[in-house]
Design a protein around this motif. Structure first.
Motif, mmCIF file in Angstrom:
data_model
loop_
_atom_site.group_PDB
_atom_site.id
_atom_site.type_symbol
_atom_site.label_atom_id
_atom_site.label_comp_id
_atom_site.label_asym_id
_atom_site.label_seq_id
_atom_site.Cartn_x
_atom_site.Cartn_y
_atom_site.Cartn_z
ATOM 1 N N GLY A 69 0.825 -1.193 0.000
ATOM 2 C CA GLY A 69 0.000 0.000 0.000
ATOM 3 C C GLY A 69 0.864 1.251 0.000
ATOM 4 N N ALA A 70 0.429 2.257 -0.727
ATOM 5 C CA ALA A 70 1.213 3.492 -0.816
ATOM 6 C C ALA A 70 1.354 4.174 0.531
ATOM 7 C CB ALA A 70 0.567 4.447 -1.821
ATOM 8 N N LEU A 71 0.389 3.969 1.425
ATOM 9 C CA LEU A 71 0.444 4.614 2.731
ATOM 10 C C LEU A 71 0.977 3.695 3.832
ATOM 11 C CD1 LEU A 71 -2.851 6.728 2.723
ATOM 12 C CD2 LEU A 71 -0.519 7.446 2.170
ATOM 13 N N ALA A 72 1.410 2.496 3.461
ATOM 14 C CA ALA A 72 2.111 1.665 4.442
ATOM 15 C C ALA A 72 3.411 2.365 4.821
ATOM 16 C CB ALA A 72 2.391 0.287 3.863
ATOM 17 N N ARG A 73 3.713 2.383 6.095
ATOM 18 C CA ARG A 73 4.920 3.044 6.557
ATOM 19 C C ARG A 73 6.156 2.256 6.133
ATOM 20 N NH1 ARG A 73 2.936 8.071 7.811
ATOM 21 N NH2 ARG A 73 0.959 7.794 8.910
ATOM 22 N N ASN A 74 7.246 2.951 5.935
ATOM 23 C CA ASN A 74 8.490 2.286 5.551
ATOM 24 C C ASN A 74 8.883 1.228 6.582
ATOM 25 O OD1 ASN A 74 10.340 5.061 3.984
ATOM 26 N ND2 ASN A 74 8.554 3.906 3.296
ATOM 27 N N ALA A 75 8.748 1.533 7.863
ATOM 28 C CA ALA A 75 9.138 0.581 8.903
ATOM 29 C C ALA A 75 8.274 -0.669 8.851
ATOM 30 C CB ALA A 75 9.044 1.235 10.280
ATOM 31 N N ASP A 76 6.959 -0.498 8.689
ATOM 32 C CA ASP A 76 6.064 -1.651 8.619
ATOM 33 C C ASP A 76 6.392 -2.522 7.409
ATOM 34 O OD1 ASP A 76 4.726 -0.805 10.892
ATOM 35 O OD2 ASP A 76 3.206 0.312 9.772
ATOM 36 N N THR A 77 6.769 -1.889 6.315
ATOM 37 C CA THR A 77 7.137 -2.646 5.113
ATOM 38 C C THR A 77 8.432 -3.413 5.334
ATOM 39 O OG1 THR A 77 6.070 -0.946 3.752
ATOM 40 C CG2 THR A 77 7.580 -2.452 2.643
ATOM 41 N N ALA A 78 9.433 -2.757 5.884
ATOM 42 C CA ALA A 78 10.739 -3.395 6.081
ATOM 43 C C ALA A 78 10.656 -4.594 7.011
ATOM 44 C CB ALA A 78 11.742 -2.383 6.618
ATOM 45 N N TYR A 79 9.795 -4.514 8.029
ATOM 46 C CA TYR A 79 9.716 -5.582 9.021
ATOM 47 C C TYR A 79 8.608 -6.590 8.750
ATOM 48 C CZ TYR A 79 13.132 -3.053 11.823
ATOM 49 O OH TYR A 79 14.292 -2.446 12.264
ATOM 50 N N ASP A 80 7.882 -6.418 7.663
ATOM 51 C CA ASP A 80 6.871 -7.400 7.294
ATOM 52 C C ASP A 80 7.574 -8.727 6.986
ATOM 53 O OD1 ASP A 80 5.238 -8.887 5.056
ATOM 54 O OD2 ASP A 80 3.803 -7.568 6.047
ATOM 55 N N GLU A 81 7.109 -9.806 7.582
ATOM 56 C CA GLU A 81 7.800 -11.088 7.440
ATOM 57 C C GLU A 81 7.875 -11.545 5.987
ATOM 58 O OE1 GLU A 81 7.710 -15.636 9.285
ATOM 59 O OE2 GLU A 81 6.156 -14.186 9.813
ATOM 60 N N ARG A 82 6.828 -11.261 5.205
ATOM 61 C CA ARG A 82 6.834 -11.667 3.799
ATOM 62 C C ARG A 82 7.873 -10.875 3.009
ATOM 63 N NH1 ARG A 82 0.594 -10.396 3.389
ATOM 64 N NH2 ARG A 82 1.447 -8.757 4.725
ATOM 65 N N VAL A 83 8.023 -9.606 3.323
ATOM 66 C CA VAL A 83 9.038 -8.792 2.649
ATOM 67 C C VAL A 83 10.426 -9.273 3.035
ATOM 68 C CG1 VAL A 83 9.994 -6.468 2.420
ATOM 69 C CG2 VAL A 83 7.511 -6.795 2.449
ATOM 70 N N GLN A 84 10.652 -9.495 4.319
ATOM 71 C CA GLN A 84 11.962 -9.956 4.777
ATOM 72 C C GLN A 84 12.353 -11.288 4.150
ATOM 73 O OE1 GLN A 84 11.503 -9.990 9.060
ATOM 74 N NE2 GLN A 84 12.539 -8.022 9.247
ATOM 75 N N THR A 85 11.388 -12.181 4.031
ATOM 76 C CA THR A 85 11.676 -13.539 3.563
ATOM 77 C C THR A 85 11.782 -13.617 2.046
ATOM 78 O OG1 THR A 85 10.516 -14.464 5.474
ATOM 79 C CG2 THR A 85 10.875 -15.931 3.600
ATOM 80 N N ARG A 86 10.865 -12.943 1.345
ATOM 81 C CA ARG A 86 10.773 -13.102 -0.111
ATOM 82 C C ARG A 86 11.470 -11.992 -0.893
ATOM 83 N NH1 ARG A 86 4.396 -13.941 0.060
ATOM 84 N NH2 ARG A 86 4.525 -13.271 -2.126
#
Length: 332
Positions: A69-86
């Motif tokens: 989402g465009a309004l997802a915070r950078n921190a929430d994106t960086a620490y999202d488990e799916r982002v970290q893993t994939r």
């Protein structure tokens, strides 16, 4: 700071309608926009607050990727488990940028739209074609240590400051936009533009366009990728050169490659010919150096930043080496 009007958007359509007025800007986290307003660099007549729109989710896509989402915070994106893993290079890129406090406020969409940190852009007493078209470029012939070595023009040698965008370029992300003419998708390679004779225009967005999401493809180079940022100091500094590198390996041979540079051009810099030069080659420093030289073949330094050409070559070799040697997604 000059006076301006303020309105809170109730929906994406409402935001687009309000932004149709000349001189109106969207504001969400405001971590770049408000600084520029206070410095009198940007002077919007009105702000449309989009911070409460339901555009902050990170969701699976039907194609097997992720929609940020465009309004997802950078921190929430960086620490999202799916982002970290994939998509580990994306998580690493976000965490390499700014402070924790800024990452907690800054949004994904806003990160795409942040303006250059060129000294002359921020100093209203100096000429800057990006800030005031036709006034000249103070960096050309001035202090240009942090400036572009690729894709510059005789009007502007500023660089794009984002870390997130470098990883998105390497991943072949797609930007989702809604505007006065409806919804459309913009491949990331086409989202930012080079300065040419219109350096004041950073992106291919049209007036009133609102970024709603960023789509990541299924391929995230999870096994062999990295993000390397070279800067003057280890904390809270913008990149002199950064590299997002992703590899698919077949034993010790490169089967597929992605490579993008930051801190060197008006947009994240990616060259398919350099990536093609890696395919079928052994994962060795010599192969990586050859690909780097393809990518940097048109690089041109200025009085204070010619060192960036050699620095970029060394950074590419180091990043590709790290990516080849890494097995699995690292944890921040």
């Amino acid at each position: 700071m000059r006076s301006f009007t303020y309105a809170r958007a109730e929906s994406a359509a409402d935001a687009v309608g309000r932004a149709g007025a000349s001189g109106t800007a969207f504001v969400a986290g405001g971590t770049n926009l408000l600084d520029l307003m206070k410095a009198d660099v940007l002077r919007p007549e009105g702000l449309v607050d989009i911070s409460r729109l339901p555009l902050d989710r990170i969701e699976e896509t039907a194609e097997g990727g992720l929609r940020l989402g465009a309004l997802a915070r950078n921190a929430d994106t960086a620490y999202d488990e799916r982002v970290q893993t994939r998509y580990p290079m994306l998580s690493m890129a976000i965490l390499a940028g700014a402070s924790a406090q800024l990452r907690n406020m800054a949004t994904n969409g806003g990160n795409l739209l942040q303006r250059t940190r060129c000294y002359y852009f921020y100093d209203t007493a100096t000429p800057c074609n990006k800030r005031e078209p036709g006034s000249g470029c103070g960096a050309i012939g001035g202090v240009n240590r942090i400036h572009a070595i690729l894709g510059a023009s005789d009007r502007c040698i500023a660089v794009h400051p984002s870390d997130l965008c470098v990883a998105l370029a390497a991943l072949d992300a797609v930007v989702q936009v809604t505007g006065p003419d409806g919804e459309r998708s913009i491949p990331f390679a086409e989202f930012h533009r080079l300065p040419g004779d219109r350096p004041e225009i950073d992106t291919t967005l049209q007036p009133g366009d609102l970024v709603t999401a960023i789509d990541l493809p299924a391929r995230g180079f999870a096994e062999h990728s990295t993000y390397l940022k070279v800067r003057d100091r280890a904390s809270y500094a913008f990149a002199l050169v950064s590299v997002a590198a992703g590899l698919e390996m077949d034993g010790g041979t490169v089967r597929n490659a992605r490579l993008a540079l930051g801190g060197v051009a008006h947009k994240p810099w990616r060259d398919p010919e350099a990536e093609a030069a890696l395919v079928g080659k052994p994962a060795t420093p010599d192969s990586f150096r050859a690909a780097a030289r393809v990518l940097l073949r048109d690089a041109k330094g200025h009085e204070h930043n010619s060192f960036k050409i050699d620095l970029a070559e060394r950074a590419i070799v180091r990043a590709l080496t790290e990516a080849a040697e890494r097995k699995g997604a690292p944890r921040p």
